[in-house]
Design a protein around this motif. Structure first.
Motif, PDB file in Angstrom:
ATOM      1  N   ALA A 513       0.844  -1.190   0.000  1.00  0.00           N
ATOM      2  CA  ALA A 513       0.000   0.000   0.000  1.00  0.00           C
ATOM      3  C   ALA A 513       0.879   1.240   0.000  1.00  0.00           C
ATOM      4  N   GLU A 514       0.303   2.331  -0.453  1.00  0.00           N
ATOM      5  CA  GLU A 514       0.968   3.619  -0.405  1.00  0.00           C
ATOM      6  C   GLU A 514       0.249   4.496   0.612  1.00  0.00           C
ATOM      7  N   PRO A 515       0.929   5.504   1.154  1.00  0.00           N
ATOM      8  CA  PRO A 515       0.246   6.440   2.057  1.00  0.00           C
ATOM      9  C   PRO A 515      -0.988   7.027   1.403  1.00  0.00           C
ATOM     10  N   GLY A 516      -2.064   7.059   2.179  1.00  0.00           N
ATOM     11  CA  GLY A 516      -3.340   7.549   1.667  1.00  0.00           C
ATOM     12  C   GLY A 516      -4.243   6.478   1.124  1.00  0.00           C
ATOM     13  N   ASP A 517      -3.697   5.267   0.863  1.00  0.00           N
ATOM     14  CA  ASP A 517      -4.529   4.176   0.354  1.00  0.00           C
ATOM     15  C   ASP A 517      -5.475   3.667   1.440  1.00  0.00           C
ATOM     16  N   THR A 518      -6.586   3.081   0.983  1.00  0.00           N
ATOM     17  CA  THR A 518      -7.424   2.280   1.861  1.00  0.00           C
ATOM     18  C   THR A 518      -7.049   0.825   1.629  1.00  0.00           C
ATOM     19  N   GLY A 598      -1.367   5.716   6.836  1.00  0.00           N
ATOM     20  CA  GLY A 598      -0.871   7.032   7.206  1.00  0.00           C
ATOM     21  C   GLY A 598       0.335   7.447   6.395  1.00  0.00           C
ATOM     22  N   PRO A 599       0.788   8.690   6.587  1.00  0.00           N
ATOM     23  CA  PRO A 599       1.937   9.200   5.826  1.00  0.00           C
ATOM     24  C   PRO A 599       3.212   8.445   6.165  1.00  0.00           C
ATOM     25  N   ASN A 600       4.075   8.353   5.170  1.00  0.00           N
ATOM     26  CA  ASN A 600       5.338   7.658   5.343  1.00  0.00           C
ATOM     27  C   ASN A 600       6.376   8.629   5.891  1.00  0.00           C
ATOM     28  N   SER A 602       9.502   8.480   5.836  1.00  0.00           N
ATOM     29  CA  SER A 602      10.665   8.625   4.963  1.00  0.00           C
ATOM     30  C   SER A 602      10.327   7.988   3.627  1.00  0.00           C
ATOM     31  N   PRO A 603      11.067   8.332   2.580  1.00  0.00           N
ATOM     32  CA  PRO A 603      10.740   7.763   1.256  1.00  0.00           C
ATOM     33  C   PRO A 603      11.084   6.285   1.133  1.00  0.00           C
ATOM     34  N   ASP A 604      11.800   5.742   2.106  1.00  0.00           N
ATOM     35  CA  ASP A 604      12.150   4.328   2.034  1.00  0.00           C
ATOM     36  C   ASP A 604      10.928   3.451   2.298  1.00  0.00           C
ATOM     37  N   THR A 605      10.965   2.254   1.754  1.00  0.00           N
ATOM     38  CA  THR A 605       9.892   1.301   1.996  1.00  0.00           C
ATOM     39  C   THR A 605       9.837   0.939   3.475  1.00  0.00           C
ATOM     40  N   LYS A 606       8.641   0.929   4.049  1.00  0.00           N
ATOM     41  CA  LYS A 606       8.443   0.573   5.446  1.00  0.00           C
ATOM     42  C   LYS A 606       7.558  -0.667   5.535  1.00  0.00           C
ATOM     43  N   ILE A 607       7.545  -1.235   6.711  1.00  0.00           N
ATOM     44  CA  ILE A 607       6.762  -2.442   6.949  1.00  0.00           C
ATOM     45  C   ILE A 607       5.781  -2.181   8.083  1.00  0.00           C
ATOM     46  N   ALA A 608       4.542  -2.596   7.890  1.00  0.00           N
ATOM     47  CA  ALA A 608       3.551  -2.620   8.967  1.00  0.00           C
ATOM     48  C   ALA A 608       3.310  -4.078   9.328  1.00  0.00           C
ATOM     49  N   GLU A 609       3.498  -4.385  10.604  1.00  0.00           N
ATOM     50  CA  GLU A 609       3.291  -5.749  11.081  1.00  0.00           C
ATOM     51  C   GLU A 609       1.857  -5.920  11.554  1.00  0.00           C
ATOM     52  N   LEU A 610       1.258  -7.058  11.200  1.00  0.00           N
ATOM     53  CA  LEU A 610      -0.119  -7.379  11.583  1.00  0.00           C
ATOM     54  C   LEU A 610      -0.047  -8.555  12.562  1.00  0.00           C
ATOM     55  N   LEU A 637       4.803   1.413   0.506  1.00  0.00           N
ATOM     56  CA  LEU A 637       5.596   1.898  -0.611  1.00  0.00           C
ATOM     57  C   LEU A 637       5.672   3.422  -0.594  1.00  0.00           C
ATOM     58  N   PRO A 638       6.732   3.977  -1.155  1.00  0.00           N
ATOM     59  CA  PRO A 638       6.761   5.435  -1.300  1.00  0.00           C
ATOM     60  C   PRO A 638       5.585   5.902  -2.159  1.00  0.00           C
ATOM     61  N   GLN A 639       4.959   6.985  -1.732  1.00  0.00           N
ATOM     62  CA  GLN A 639       3.784   7.466  -2.442  1.00  0.00           C
ATOM     63  C   GLN A 639       4.176   7.985  -3.821  1.00  0.00           C
ATOM     64  N   ARG A 640       3.424   7.566  -4.824  1.00  0.00           N
ATOM     65  CA  ARG A 640       3.686   8.015  -6.192  1.00  0.00           C
ATOM     66  C   ARG A 640       2.476   8.762  -6.727  1.00  0.00           C
ATOM     67  N   GLY A 641       2.593   9.208  -7.976  1.00  0.00           N
ATOM     68  CA  GLY A 641       1.570  10.081  -8.545  1.00  0.00           C
ATOM     69  C   GLY A 641       0.413   9.328  -9.169  1.00  0.00           C
ATOM     70  N   GLU A 642      -0.654  10.108  -9.490  1.00  0.00           N
ATOM     71  CA  GLU A 642      -1.848   9.536 -10.106  1.00  0.00           C
ATOM     72  C   GLU A 642      -2.419  10.530 -11.117  1.00  0.00           C
TER      73      GLU A 642
END
Length: 936
Positions: A513-518, A598-600, A602-610, A637-642
């Motif tokens: 997912a990217e920041p802002g995604d549902t 939520g917002p990232n 840093s631009p690096d890929t992050k992990i959310a643990e479930l 993932l780093p947020q990209r354009g649309e």
């Protein structure tokens, strides 16, 4: 013991061989350059492949279960096959394994052990040797004395054979056999037949009669050590096969001996003798053609095979397999590793059937193709030159029950280098009403468990010797940084048959997912046969901010009894408690939780643990059921354009969108720039390009004949910055000389094709217009549909039927064919629909079902269509839906009144990806779910 058969669980070879070409999307190409070097056992610095990537940076120390035998600095299992390394005497076990205690492998050889069940296992000891050093094979003479064979590697010598003086005494006599070919004989397989004749099948290191690594048989008796050799000749009338180093397997039964060879991408070759090796007959078990038609597929052998006689003397052959297709030039076969194609089984007098594939493993359905193949080439493990399911080894119990032991990539278990670890599994037989299962018998995370050699007679246990590596040394061949451990392990043949007692709750590990995604997070249960009256769990997200938004009940959820309770934005509780009706039964998605990402930071890929906590469950008798949880993971993932926009029907051609000007569906929009792409507009005329990198883009729409573009004059050109979203990138289209098509859909109660005053319009019916441009429309409350301002041309107008509805007007099921002139209007393209069962004839009360029922779809697996059949005992409101494993509904097949009787409906999945889907039938007081497998 109960007589057991494997064929209850397998898909037929014919079915798999005819899978469509689209299935390649789930596969990964075999790298023809990545083949193991033919290791002779003498080169301390050799590597099985050039440029292979092993596991890196682990050193977990994890080891599989079993009795420690020794630590070896030569852990190369084989060039691709599994060597016979264990003998089960019933009351004793002998083990002989290639190994080296020293890192420089100066003491490389056969290390042997014997355990009679009275005392503890003694230390492994080296069998004395002269010339031979490696490729240890173990068998036994009729009086129980161990026989060890290794290759010498010398041109004028064959093999070194060592025989114990008495059973388990380790008093060895060694001899060197002759070699008449002038080429080294290497990579032997050993057996002893009913006349105590020692038979060895080797590969010739070189080319004989155009055949690479031909197979040569060496036979001798202990009393004179005088050996004879014979080259086994395959049929070369249609093509000349090419063999690998040690792709052969062999076994004996009385005076009979058989040798099977698995030719990579070719055939399964079989030689048999009925007279202790005096004469040999040849059969090609598969006879595959040299080439395939472009677009066709076949299952082809890979490398490792196993051959075994059962207790009645019937022959069985097992082999690894891959999917084969013809290349686009039509000149060569391409081979594909596949999760759907696995180990094949041929039985004397029977057909070829698939025993097991990677998709059959526990938890395999939780890992996506992207993760399974995410390392680029998933077959980089130096010591696992094989398919996803590999190294088959079979054993029979006293009742002729057939067990298959094999190694496989462990789902969801990989290192930081994205290389899968492996475990050893057993495929149990079907016993009475208990269906055989695939069971992980080593079940050790972060450990390499491979090369299991299995005793082929199964008494009180499945006996095996294997190598386990928590340091991931992987075929170091001497001088490597890490050793491996050799283990003996015995598994009860009865325990794997019994279903597990605990249930499992899990979330996927493959979400992005990217920041802002549902983000949709399906929470699934595997119940192992339990029926739960209560279940509780809390899911918490850590390491990255995700906020709970809402949830959707999954197909497994009994309506009205599941509660999802937000505890904190990142912690959600789930509670199911039976109040009335049926409990939870079967496996599937309990609920899909939706989170806002939520917002990232840093631009690096992050992990959310479930992670799960506070888990508990009770069965129908209010007895506590153990719950095991498997955590999930989301890659942020780093947020990209649309880019978003709409293509609309500019009815008046003024370039401004008016309230009555609808979007145009199905128009192709093209993107050019940092990424090339195209998408069709949806039903509202909207389109989107997502996950775009920063850069310049141009967006254009394809204008069909008879249409004109009103806005913009050319194409849209824009520049995206990181994370930017561009909206209202719209296009207006109109047909200057367009006409119109329209009509009404009504309920033809009496089915006579005439609309009468008491027959009412039908709302929400889909009408298709196909021609130079294709559209679809939905009827309104008056049953009306219209296609306005359509360019001149020839069109067909048809309706989309579902459920038990059938068309009474027009007489042709294809609908209408219209040639539309400029400015012409057709307004009477009407459709009559009647409701009734799809069964032929009028059912009597005796033919009506006694209860609601949902039957298995046919065919299953399917591509792309399948027929679903269900029973309705009385006129009822019925809903038939299809869901994916995320709990998302992908099709509503039936939602309305159904007459009593048996009904069928077709489900077509032309736009859906391969995978498992759940079909749910709901009616008053009834609910059922079935599984459907879509295979491309």
């Amino acid at each position: 013991m109960i007589r057991i058969h494997l064929f209850a669980w397998v898909l037929s070879f014919t079915l798999l061989a005819t899978l469509p070409l689209q299935a390649r999307r789930r596969d990964f190409p075999v790298d023809p350059q990545k083949k193991p070097l033919a290791i002779s056992g003498f080169s301390g610095t050799a590597s099985p492949y050039p440029g292979v990537k092993p596991h890196t940076g682990n050193n977990t120390g994890a080891l599989g279960p079993g009795m420690y035998l020794m630590t070896s600095f030569h852990d190369y299992g084989s060039n691709g096959g599994v060597l016979p390394n264990i003998v089960n005497y019933g009351d004793a076990i002998a083990v002989g394994r290639m190994a080296a205690r020293r890192p420089d492998t100066a003491d490389l050889g056969t290390y042997w052990n014997y355990f009679d069940g009275i005392a503890w296992w003694p230390q492994m000891e080296k069998v004395p040797s002269f010339y031979g050093k490696a490729w240890s094979n173990l068998s036994a003479l009729a009086d129980g004395r161990s026989v060890v064979a290794v290759h010498s590697g010398e041109p004028n010598r064959s093999h070194e054979v060592t025989i114990d003086a008495l059973q388990g005494f380790a008093i060895w006599t060694t001899g060197i056999l002759n070699n008449n070919t002038g080429l080294p004989l290497l990579w032997p397989r050993l057996t002893v037949d009913g006349a105590d004749k020692i038979i060895i099948c080797s590969s010739v290191r070189g080319v004989l009669n155009g055949i690479a690594k031909s197979k040569e048989v060496t036979l001798f008796n202990e009393y004179d050590w005088r050996s004879t050799q014979q080259v086994l000749k395959p049929d070369t009338s249609l093509r000349t096969p090419q063999f690998s180093a040690d792709d052969q397997a062999m076994d004996s039964f009385g005076n009979k001996t058989a040798i099977a060879v698995a030719e990579r991408g070719g055939d399964i070759h079989l030689w048999e003798t009925q007279n202790n090796g005096a004469t040999w007959t040849y059969r090609n078990l598969t006879n595959y053609p040299n080439d395939l038609p472009i677009g066709a597929q076949e299952i082809r052998p890979w490398d490792t095979c196993d051959l075994i006689y059962d207790n009645t003397g019937k022959l069985h052959v097992f082999w690894e397999a891959v999917r084969a297709t013809q290349d686009t030039a039509g000149t060569a076969l391409e081979l594909w590793h596949s999760r759907e194609v696995g180990i094949q089984h041929w039985e004397e007098g029977g057909s070829i059937q698939q025993v097991v594939a990677w998709k059959d493993l526990p938890d395999a359905q939780l890992e996506s193709d992207e993760d399974l193949f995410r390392a680029g080439d998933p077959f980089d493990q130096i010591n696992a030159d094989a398919t996803l399911t590999m190294q088959p080894q079979a054993a029979f119990d006293g009742s002729n029950g057939l067990y298959l032991v094999f190694a496989a990539y462990r789902p969801l278990d990989f290192d930081t280098d994205s290389t899968h670890f492996t475990d050893i599994y057993v495929r149990t037989p079907t016993s009475g009403d208990v269906i055989g299962r695939v069971v992980n018998i080593t079940d050790t995370p972060q450990s390499e468990d491979l090369w299991a050699s299995v005793a082929d007679n199964l008494t009180e246990a499945i006996h095996l010797v294997y190598q386990s590596d928590g340091n991931t040394g992987n075929s170091i061949i001497g001088g490597g940084a890490a050793p491996t451990v050799l283990l003996y392990y015995a598994v009860s043949p009865y325990d794997p048959i019994e279903p597990g007692a605990s249930i499992i709750v899990f979330a996927p590990t493959t979400l992005e997912a990217e920041p802002g995604d549902t983000l949709a997070v399906p929470v699934s249960l595997r119940l192992n046969g339990e029926s739960l009256s209560s279940f509780r769990a809390a899911l918490e997200v850590t390491q990255h901010p995700l906020s709970f938004v809402k949830f959707a009940p999954g197909p497994l959820d009994p309506e009205g009894r599941l509660r999802v309770i937000p505890i904190t934005p990142a912690r959600v509780g789930m509670v199911f408690e039976k109040s009335q009706g049926l409990p939870i039964a079967g496996d599937g998605v309990l609920a899909t939780l939706k989170f806002r990402v939520g917002p990232n930071p840093s631009p690096d890929t992050k992990i959310a643990e479930l992670g799960f906590s506070e888990t508990s469950a009770t069965d129908m008798n209010a007895v506590t059921v153990p719950v095991r949880s498997l955590p999930g993971q989301v890659s942020i993932l780093p947020q990209r354009g649309e880019i978003h926009g709409t293509v609309w029907h500019d009815l008046d051609g003024d370039g401004a969108r008016d309230a009555n000007e609808a979007g145009l569906a199905g128009w192709r929009v093209y993107l050019a720039g940092a990424r090339q792409d195209s998408v069709p507009t949806d039903l509202s005329g909207s389109y989107s390009f997502r996950k775009l990198d920063p850069g310049g883009y141009s967006i254009a729409v394809k204008v069909l004949p008879g249409w004109s573009k009103t806005v913009p004059p050319g194409m849209h050109v824009l520049h995206l910055t990181l994370g930017q979203s561009a909206h209202d990138v719209d296009f207006g289209l109109w047909a200057p000389d367009g006409g119109a098509l329209g009509g009404t859909v009504w309920f033809d109660k009496n089915g006579n094709g005439l609309r009468e005053p008491t027959e009412f319009p039908l709302l929400g019916r889909t009408i298709h217009l196909r021609g130079a441009a294709s559209f679809r429309a939905t009827t309104d409350a008056d049953g009306r549909f219209v296609f306005p301002q359509v360019a001149a041309g020839q069109y067909s107008v048809s309706q989309e039927l579902f459920g038990d509805w059938h068309q009474t007007w027009p007489p042709s099921a294809a609908g209408y064919v219209i040639t539309l002139q400029p400015h012409q209007i057709f307004d009477t393209l009407d459709f009559g629909n009647a409701l009734g069962p799809l069964s032929v004839g009028q059912a009597s009360s005796a033919d009506l079902p006694a209860a609601f029922a949902l039957f298995s779809n046919m065919p299953n697996p399917f591509n792309p269509g399948t027929i679903i059949r269900y029973a309705v005992p009385r006129a009822s409101r019925v809903r038939l839906e299809v869901f994916n494993l995320l709990g998302e509904r992908v099709a509503m097949l039936i939602d309305g009144l159904q007459a009593a009787g048996y009904h069928t409906v077709e489900f077509r999945a032309a736009d859906l990806p391969s995978g498992l889907y759940l079909c749910r039938l709901t009616a008053p007081g009834f609910r059922a779910v079935s599984r459907m497998l879509l295979l491309r």
